[in-house]
Design a protein around this motif. Structure first.
Motif: not given
Length: 184
Positions: A34-41
């Motif tokens: 939840d926390i890192y999905w978008k930043p990694l994208y």
């Protein structure tokens, strides 16, 4: 084990990825995703120049691969930040993916993520580090809000939850006296 009012700290989440409790491991992975999905994208789009579709597939495949938690549980706080560890891990994933030259299918056990706001973030420009950190902070705060509201609901404090929503989740909070009259 009861959940506290405040979200679990990331070090304990990372530590508990190696827990013998399957439910605890799953919860920890969900928090990290939840926390890192978008930043990694964002990282894949900017660092590796991936298309939106390929970045989405790669991010999903990365989390699918680490679903058992053992790969992420190897983080050592003494050696650096978890964010740096994750970026290094996803870089290795991209290298492995390239070597295998296999197609990654969308879907899997993690929920679909709406990427329209992420694409707007990319259009805003800025450095890779700034973009990663901005989206990471957004996800940490969003997760804290969800967990705070859930904790208030579990504790049967719906008025507290409503007050939190009205005063902290809106740009124009209402007047105290008006809310006090309305909610008693």
């Amino acid at each position: 084990t009861g959940m506290s009012l405040f979200p679990v700290t990331l070090p304990s989440v990372v530590r508990d990825l190696a827990s013998a409790d399957v439910a605890r491991r799953q919860h920890c992975l969900e928090v990290i995703a939840d926390i890192y999905w978008k930043p990694l994208y964002i990282y894949l789009r900017m660092r590796h120049g991936m298309t939106p579709e390929l970045a989405e597939d790669t991010t999903q495949a990365f989390f699918t691969r680490v679903i058992d938690g053992s790969a992420l549980a190897g983080h050592d706080r003494e050696r650096g930040r978890f964010r740096s560890f994750l970026r290094h891990a996803i870089d290795n994933h991209v290298i492995d993916q390239h070597r295998r030259r296999t197609a990654i299918r969308r879907g899997g056990p993690l929920p679909h993520v709406d990427l329209a706001d992420v694409e707007r973030e990319l259009e805003a420009g800025g450095s890779l580090e700034d973009a990663f950190d901005r989206v990471w902070i957004e996800r940490v705060v969003a997760r804290a809000v969800v967990e705070t509201l859930a904790a208030l609901e579990r504790r049967d404090k719906p008025i507290h939850a409503e007050l939190f929503r009205r005063f902290h989740l809106h740009d124009d909070p209402p007047r105290y006296d008006a809310v006090a009259r309305e909610l008693g």
